[in-house]
Motif scaffolding. Structure first.
Motif, PDB file in Angstrom:
ATOM      1  N   VAL A  18      18.594  74.676  47.403  1.00 16.45           N
ATOM      2  CA  VAL A  18      17.589  73.868  46.721  1.00 16.45           C
ATOM      3  C   VAL A  18      17.697  72.452  47.272  1.00 16.45           C
ATOM      4  CG1 VAL A  18      16.799  72.928  44.529  1.00 16.45           C
ATOM      5  CG2 VAL A  18      17.703  75.265  44.621  1.00 16.45           C
ATOM      6  N   ILE A  19      16.595  71.921  47.800  1.00 12.15           N
ATOM      7  CA  ILE A  19      16.617  70.573  48.373  1.00 12.15           C
ATOM      8  C   ILE A  19      16.318  69.554  47.281  1.00 12.15           C
ATOM      9  CG2 ILE A  19      15.515  69.005  50.007  1.00 12.15           C
ATOM     10  CD1 ILE A  19      14.970  71.373  51.806  1.00 12.15           C
ATOM     11  N   GLU A  20      17.189  68.579  47.159  1.00  6.19           N
ATOM     12  CA  GLU A  20      16.975  67.464  46.237  1.00  6.19           C
ATOM     13  C   GLU A  20      16.984  66.205  47.092  1.00  6.19           C
ATOM     14  OE1 GLU A  20      19.541  65.507  42.702  1.00  6.19           O
ATOM     15  OE2 GLU A  20      19.114  67.649  42.473  1.00  6.19           O
ATOM     16  N   PHE A  21      15.790  65.705  47.425  1.00  8.44           N
ATOM     17  CA  PHE A  21      15.648  64.753  48.527  1.00  8.44           C
ATOM     18  C   PHE A  21      14.645  63.672  48.129  1.00  8.44           C
ATOM     19  CE2 PHE A  21      15.730  65.205  53.455  1.00  8.44           C
ATOM     20  CZ  PHE A  21      16.005  63.844  53.573  1.00  8.44           C
ATOM     21  N   GLU A  22      15.131  62.612  47.494  1.00  7.66           N
ATOM     22  CA  GLU A  22      14.233  61.579  46.973  1.00  7.66           C
ATOM     23  C   GLU A  22      13.400  60.927  48.068  1.00  7.66           C
ATOM     24  OE1 GLU A  22      14.314  57.506  44.233  1.00  7.66           O
ATOM     25  OE2 GLU A  22      16.185  58.377  44.964  1.00  7.66           O
ATOM     26  N   GLN A  23      13.998  60.693  49.223  1.00  9.54           N
ATOM     27  CA  GLN A  23      13.259  60.049  50.311  1.00  9.54           C
ATOM     28  C   GLN A  23      12.084  60.915  50.771  1.00  9.54           C
ATOM     29  OE1 GLN A  23      16.757  60.019  52.608  1.00  9.54           O
ATOM     30  NE2 GLN A  23      17.317  57.896  52.167  1.00  9.54           N
ATOM     31  N   LEU A  24      12.311  62.222  50.873  1.00  9.86           N
ATOM     32  CA  LEU A  24      11.227  63.121  51.274  1.00  9.86           C
ATOM     33  C   LEU A  24      10.180  63.237  50.177  1.00  9.86           C
ATOM     34  CD1 LEU A  24      10.257  64.947  53.563  1.00  9.86           C
ATOM     35  CD2 LEU A  24      11.526  66.833  52.516  1.00  9.86           C
ATOM     36  N   LEU A  25      10.604  63.122  48.914  1.00  3.64           N
ATOM     37  CA  LEU A  25       9.666  63.129  47.793  1.00  3.64           C
ATOM     38  C   LEU A  25       8.685  61.965  47.918  1.00  3.64           C
ATOM     39  CD1 LEU A  25       9.150  64.746  45.146  1.00  3.64           C
ATOM     40  CD2 LEU A  25      10.582  63.063  43.978  1.00  3.64           C
ATOM     41  N   LEU A  30       6.542  54.916  56.441  1.00  2.03           N
ATOM     42  CA  LEU A  30       7.395  54.746  57.624  1.00  2.03           C
ATOM     43  C   LEU A  30       8.795  54.284  57.217  1.00  2.03           C
ATOM     44  CD1 LEU A  30       4.856  53.118  60.109  1.00  2.03           C
ATOM     45  CD2 LEU A  30       5.947  55.364  60.340  1.00  2.03           C
ATOM     46  N   ASN A  31       8.854  53.438  56.201  1.00  2.00           N
ATOM     47  CA  ASN A  31      10.170  52.983  55.718  1.00  2.00           C
ATOM     48  C   ASN A  31      10.960  54.137  55.114  1.00  2.00           C
ATOM     49  OD1 ASN A  31       9.744  50.350  56.516  1.00  2.00           O
ATOM     50  ND2 ASN A  31       8.998  49.668  54.515  1.00  2.00           N
ATOM     51  N   ALA A  32      10.266  55.017  54.384  1.00  2.00           N
ATOM     52  CA  ALA A  32      10.938  56.181  53.798  1.00  2.00           C
ATOM     53  C   ALA A  32      11.495  57.085  54.890  1.00  2.00           C
ATOM     54  CB  ALA A  32       9.969  56.953  52.905  1.00  2.00           C
ATOM     55  N   VAL A  33      10.702  57.308  55.933  1.00  2.00           N
ATOM     56  CA  VAL A  33      11.156  58.150  57.043  1.00  2.00           C
ATOM     57  C   VAL A  33      12.330  57.489  57.770  1.00  2.00           C
ATOM     58  CG1 VAL A  33      10.509  59.185  59.250  1.00  2.00           C
ATOM     59  CG2 VAL A  33       8.916  59.263  57.326  1.00  2.00           C
ATOM     60  N   ALA A  34      12.290  56.169  57.890  1.00  2.00           N
ATOM     61  CA  ALA A  34      13.395  55.456  58.544  1.00  2.00           C
ATOM     62  C   ALA A  34      14.695  55.634  57.769  1.00  2.00           C
ATOM     63  CB  ALA A  34      13.055  53.977  58.683  1.00  2.00           C
ATOM     64  N   THR A  35      14.604  55.617  56.437  1.00  2.00           N
ATOM     65  CA  THR A  35      15.819  55.812  55.636  1.00  2.00           C
ATOM     66  C   THR A  35      16.321  57.251  55.764  1.00  2.00           C
ATOM     67  OG1 THR A  35      14.569  56.308  53.604  1.00  2.00           O
ATOM     68  CG2 THR A  35      15.181  54.012  53.982  1.00  2.00           C
ATOM     69  N   ALA A  61      15.694  64.954  64.060  1.00  2.00           N
ATOM     70  CA  ALA A  61      14.579  65.277  64.956  1.00  2.00           C
ATOM     71  C   ALA A  61      13.251  65.234  64.208  1.00  2.00           C
ATOM     72  CB  ALA A  61      14.792  66.653  65.580  1.00  2.00           C
ATOM     73  N   TRP A  62      13.247  65.741  62.962  1.00  2.00           N
ATOM     74  CA  TRP A  62      12.020  65.700  62.157  1.00  2.00           C
ATOM     75  C   TRP A  62      11.591  64.264  61.912  1.00  2.00           C
ATOM     76  CZ3 TRP A  62      11.179  63.227  57.566  1.00  2.00           C
ATOM     77  CH2 TRP A  62       9.929  63.467  56.955  1.00  2.00           C
ATOM     78  N   ALA A  63      12.541  63.376  61.636  1.00  3.14           N
ATOM     79  CA  ALA A  63      12.217  61.973  61.368  1.00  3.14           C
ATOM     80  C   ALA A  63      11.567  61.317  62.582  1.00  3.14           C
ATOM     81  CB  ALA A  63      13.476  61.204  60.958  1.00  3.14           C
ATOM     82  N   ASP A  64      12.045  61.660  63.779  1.00  2.00           N
ATOM     83  CA  ASP A  64      11.414  61.121  64.995  1.00  2.00           C
ATOM     84  C   ASP A  64       9.966  61.592  65.101  1.00  2.00           C
ATOM     85  OD1 ASP A  64      13.644  59.717  65.815  1.00  2.00           O
ATOM     86  OD2 ASP A  64      14.402  61.341  67.083  1.00  2.00           O
ATOM     87  N   TRP A  65       9.761  62.908  64.877  1.00  2.00           N
ATOM     88  CA  TRP A  65       8.401  63.455  64.949  1.00  2.00           C
ATOM     89  C   TRP A  65       7.519  62.845  63.858  1.00  2.00           C
ATOM     90  CZ3 TRP A  65       6.074  66.137  60.945  1.00  2.00           C
ATOM     91  CH2 TRP A  65       4.792  66.616  61.217  1.00  2.00           C
ATOM     92  N   ALA A  66       8.031  62.752  62.631  1.00  2.00           N
ATOM     93  CA  ALA A  66       7.235  62.218  61.524  1.00  2.00           C
ATOM     94  C   ALA A  66       6.848  60.763  61.779  1.00  2.00           C
ATOM     95  CB  ALA A  66       8.015  62.332  60.215  1.00  2.00           C
TER      96      ALA A  66
END
Length: 210
Positions: A98-105, A119-124, A173-178
């Protein structure tokens, strides 16, 4: 159905597993739970002071009072019944991740914010991935140098460590693509044009593909 407070749960067995490694004081448990369990089961940290007491009530652990100088401490030790209960739990399938991921939320709801916020969320998220892998590297180097805390558990640590490292690599890798994708959006993310090639690529996957 409401779960009773004294009922055993996954966190209980996580604590029981820690006690199967060796006896611990609550302070020692806190230190090693942060290092080993928190990435897998963060709830273990929040219930750290209650779960060992629950195990004692169920006869799965004992609590012994000791004095360190003038300061008392409680040492928790697994019982034979606790080892049997742990083996039984290990033989059950268990639930999936189960993913609990506030930044991705925050990325999920980014169409109600701004492109800069997204962009700031993805950077974190990328920062988290690099931080996580720095910890993975540190643990692996400790074991290779013979300074890992539990050398007799190195085989298990390496298997779980591979998962942590691969997962952090994937997130990185996902963060780079996003980042590249979101940078093409207008300042109002709700006006962004969908990348349908990504959606098609996901839809065309074989669910059983490995």
């Amino acid at each position: 159905m409401t779960r009773r407070k004294d009922e055993l749960n996954t966190t209980s067995f996580a604590m029981l597993g820690m006690l199967a490694i060796r006896p611990w004081s609550t302070y020692e448990l806190a230190k090693h739970v942060d290092r080993s369990l928190r990435p897998l089961w963060p709830r273990a940290r929040s219930n750290l002071f209650n779960e060992p007491k629950k195990l004692v009530v169920h006869g799965l652990a004992t609590a012994t009072e000791e004095a360190v100088g003038r300061r008392p401490r409680t040492i928790y030790t697994i019982t034979p019944a606790g080892r049997r209960a742990l083996r039984q739990w290990l033989g059950t399938p268990g639930e999936g991740p189960v993913i609990e991921f506030e930044q991705l939320l925050k990325v999920f709801f980014s169409d109600h914010g701004t492109k800069t916020d997204t962009l700031n969320a993805v950077a974190t998220i990328k920062d988290w991935a690099r931080e996580r892998n720095a910890q993975n590297v540190s643990v692996a180097r400790d074991y290779l140098a013979g300074t890992g805390p539990f050398p007799d558990r190195a085989a298990v640590v390496s298997v779980v460590g591979r998962f942590h490292t691969d997962f952090a690599d994937m997130v990185d890798a996902w963060a780079d693509w996003a980042t590249t994708t979101i940078e093409t959006w207008p300042e109002d993310p709700s006006q962004a044009t969908p990348d349908w090639t990504i959606m098609k690529r996901i839809a065309q996957r074989d669910p059983d593909q490995r």
